[in-house]
Write a protein that holds these residues in place. Structure first.
Motif, PDB file in Angstrom:
ATOM      1  N   GLY A 122       1.154  -1.414   0.007  1.00  0.00           N
ATOM      2  CA  GLY A 122       0.097  -0.122   0.104  1.00  0.00           C
ATOM      3  C   GLY A 122       1.319   1.895  -0.296  1.00  0.00           C
ATOM      4  O   GLY A 122       1.941   1.976  -0.678  1.00  0.00           O
ATOM      5  N   SER A 123       1.129   2.326   0.526  1.00  0.00           N
ATOM      6  CA  SER A 123       0.965   3.378   0.859  1.00  0.00           C
ATOM      7  C   SER A 123       2.446   3.653   1.898  1.00  0.00           C
ATOM      8  O   SER A 123       2.996   4.257   1.891  1.00  0.00           O
ATOM      9  N   THR A 124       2.643   2.637   1.969  1.00  0.00           N
ATOM     10  CA  THR A 124       4.139   2.305   2.963  1.00  0.00           C
ATOM     11  C   THR A 124       5.032   2.440   2.001  1.00  0.00           C
ATOM     12  O   THR A 124       5.137   1.586   1.009  1.00  0.00           O
ATOM     13  N   ARG A 125       5.892   3.470   2.388  1.00  0.00           N
ATOM     14  CA  ARG A 125       6.963   3.322   1.816  1.00  0.00           C
ATOM     15  C   ARG A 125       8.312   3.667   2.983  1.00  0.00           C
ATOM     16  O   ARG A 125       8.105   4.030   3.891  1.00  0.00           O
ATOM     17  N   PHE A 126       9.514   3.131   1.773  1.00  0.00           N
ATOM     18  CA  PHE A 126      10.753   3.179   3.295  1.00  0.00           C
ATOM     19  C   PHE A 126      11.289   4.513   3.018  1.00  0.00           C
ATOM     20  O   PHE A 126      11.218   5.249   1.990  1.00  0.00           O
ATOM     21  N   LEU A 127      11.519   4.977   4.530  1.00  0.00           N
ATOM     22  CA  LEU A 127      12.531   6.331   3.829  1.00  0.00           C
ATOM     23  C   LEU A 127      13.326   6.614   2.991  1.00  0.00           C
ATOM     24  O   LEU A 127      14.319   7.676   2.009  1.00  0.00           O
ATOM     25  N   SER A 128      14.571   5.351   2.709  1.00  0.00           N
ATOM     26  CA  SER A 128      15.824   5.966   2.111  1.00  0.00           C
ATOM     27  C   SER A 128      16.095   4.718   1.515  1.00  0.00           C
ATOM     28  O   SER A 128      15.496   3.648   1.204  1.00  0.00           O
ATOM     29  N   ARG A 129      16.284   5.353  -0.098  1.00  0.00           N
ATOM     30  CA  ARG A 129      16.325   3.987  -1.012  1.00  0.00           C
ATOM     31  C   ARG A 129      17.472   3.005  -0.783  1.00  0.00           C
ATOM     32  O   ARG A 129      17.739   2.057  -1.601  1.00  0.00           O
ATOM     33  N   HIS A 130      18.606   3.397  -0.078  1.00  0.00           N
ATOM     34  CA  HIS A 130      19.740   2.533   0.529  1.00  0.00           C
ATOM     35  C   HIS A 130      19.082   1.552   1.257  1.00  0.00           C
ATOM     36  O   HIS A 130      20.182   0.755   1.728  1.00  0.00           O
ATOM     37  N   THR A 131      18.204   1.347   1.673  1.00  0.00           N
ATOM     38  CA  THR A 131      17.693   0.757   2.986  1.00  0.00           C
ATOM     39  C   THR A 131      17.817  -0.778   2.497  1.00  0.00           C
ATOM     40  O   THR A 131      16.797  -0.468   0.954  1.00  0.00           O
ATOM     41  N   PRO A 132      18.096  -1.484   2.769  1.00  0.00           N
ATOM     42  CA  PRO A 132      17.621  -3.217   2.333  1.00  0.00           C
ATOM     43  C   PRO A 132      16.373  -3.063   2.209  1.00  0.00           C
ATOM     44  O   PRO A 132      15.306  -3.453   3.229  1.00  0.00           O
ATOM     45  N   ARG A 133      15.855  -3.698   0.686  1.00  0.00           N
ATOM     46  CA  ARG A 133      14.651  -4.268   1.142  1.00  0.00           C
ATOM     47  C   ARG A 133      14.145  -5.721   1.580  1.00  0.00           C
ATOM     48  O   ARG A 133      14.123  -6.695   0.563  1.00  0.00           O
ATOM     49  N   THR A 134      14.541  -5.952   2.826  1.00  0.00           N
ATOM     50  CA  THR A 134      14.518  -6.943   3.839  1.00  0.00           C
ATOM     51  C   THR A 134      13.552  -7.329   3.947  1.00  0.00           C
ATOM     52  O   THR A 134      12.307  -6.572   4.368  1.00  0.00           O
ATOM     53  N   ALA A 135      13.223  -8.652   4.573  1.00  0.00           N
ATOM     54  CA  ALA A 135      11.321  -8.706   5.281  1.00  0.00           C
ATOM     55  C   ALA A 135      11.910  -9.974   6.136  1.00  0.00           C
ATOM     56  O   ALA A 135      10.724 -10.960   6.186  1.00  0.00           O
ATOM     57  N   GLU A 136      12.301 -10.064   6.421  1.00  0.00           N
ATOM     58  CA  GLU A 136      12.591 -10.991   8.240  1.00  0.00           C
ATOM     59  C   GLU A 136      11.378 -11.094   9.467  1.00  0.00           C
ATOM     60  O   GLU A 136      11.037  -9.796   8.861  1.00  0.00           O
ATOM     61  N   GLN A 137      11.853 -11.652   9.690  1.00  0.00           N
ATOM     62  CA  GLN A 137      10.209 -11.911  10.295  1.00  0.00           C
ATOM     63  C   GLN A 137      10.307 -10.498  11.716  1.00  0.00           C
ATOM     64  O   GLN A 137       9.499 -10.229  12.138  1.00  0.00           O
TER      65      GLN A 137
END
Length: 355
Positions: free
Chosen positions: A119-134
């Protein structure tokens, strides 16, 4: 979706007590080991409404929290007791579009955040790894509560949302007043995931193995293909839910998030050990690998038609919950329990708040 190892261990168990029907569902429970406490005031009864009574949230907001700018819906009085509702995959906040106003009308402040990549949730930085550990997703919700200055809340969810709520209740119990966990104890045991499951269980997890391939990756990275895949999953895991195109399309907007494919692929590949997690989360994942007990008051819900619901009427995971506890199995309902049976879900939130 749920932890395949938890389900696999339960294969072959008996079915236990009778399931809750949609008639009289507010007062019936199976395998109950505690009852809502008597405090001199009656536990409120949630009004029965038809699924789909509400179509939109009246208030959508954003807040910077941790590594994210989190989009969320809010309903109810600003100073009411807080309930945080957590969605799963492949769903979004609209799984709670009927639940939220039911709780708001009873005086709860209801918050429904989009998980990372949705949805409308976004990462604040393009440098943050797009990870999804629990643990990463759980820490997102801790940061969300911190940003809103919420010390403690009732947490309730399904699928990824149940897992997230379970983790917070296990590792940060001081932040959780009580818990509603659909499908029971969903904290992932990655070591157990390495062993083969029963064939029927492996069959249910077809998309997890698909996501492990280049073909699955390409499908998820193509917007039209991933939306078609998600719709197909809905039909499989909620076999008697006759949802409309409008209902699905409303949620499918959340799948157009630019980080959606990366987050979903990471989560499922990480669970089965194909990729390592970020080091910053290793400490938390080590704690979760020990399958910590949950001590806060809890109601677990099983949807009887959900293919991921383990046999045994909650017995497969009962030992993980050591505090006041109720279990309910809901007849004729599939995986998206809060959207398919909003009154049932909302009543569980109210009841657990009085355990």
């Amino acid at each position: 979706m749920i932890n395949r190892r938890t389900f696999s261990k339960a294969v072959g168990l008996g079915t236990g007590a009778a399931a809750v029907s949609l008639a009289g569902l507010q007062t019936q429970a199976s395998a109950a080991t505690a009852s809502p406490r008597s405090s001199g005031t009656a536990v409120p009864t949630v009004p029965t409404i038809a699924p789909g009574t509400h179509t939109e949230f009246s208030t959508l907001k954003h807040i910077k929290a941790g590594v994210l700018d989190i989009g969320y819906a809010e309903a109810g009085p600003a100073h009411g007791p807080v309930v945080v509702l957590l969605h799963g995959w492949p769903y979004d906040i609209h799984s709670f579009v009927d639940v939220a106003p039911l709780l708001a009308d009873l005086g709860y402040r209801v918050l429904v955040p989009y998980l990372r990549g949705h949805g409308s949730t976004r990462f604040l930085s393009r440098h943050t790894p797009r990870t999804a550990e629990q643990s990463a997703i759980a820490l997102d919700i801790i940061a969300f509560m911190d940003a809103l200055k919420i010390d403690k809340a009732v947490l309730a969810g399904f699928d990824w949302g149940s897992r997230t709520a379970d983790i917070i209740a296990a590792l940060w119990p001081e932040r959780v007043k009580s818990l509603v966990s659909t499908s029971g104890y969903l904290i992932t045991n990655r070591k157990a995931q390495l062993a083969p499951a029963a064939p029927a269980v492996e069959h249910n997890w077809w998309y997890q193995w698909y996501f492990a391939t280049d073909r699955g990756k390409k499908a998820m990275e193509n917007e039209a293909d991933r939306i078609a895949l998600c719709r197909y999953v809905w039909t499989l895991v909620s076999p008697n839910w006759n949802f409309s195109d409008a209902v699905f399309n409303r949620t499918a907007e959340a799948f157009k998030n630019p980080d959606y494919a990366a987050i979903v692929l990471y989560n499922y590949r990480w669970r089965i050990g194909l990729i390592r997690g970020e080091h910053r989360y290793d400490h938390y994942e080590k704690q979760l690998a020990a399958q910590p007990a949950i001590h806060v008051p809890t109601i677990t819900l099983d949807a009887a038609l959900d293919p991921f619901t383990a046999p045994g009427d909650g017995s497969a995971y009962r030992s993980h919950f050591t505090g006041p506890y109720l279990h309910r199995t809901i007849e004729n309902i599939g995986h998206d329990l809060p959207q398919e049976a909003p009154t049932v879900f909302a009543q569980a939130v109210v009841d657990v708040d009085h355990l």
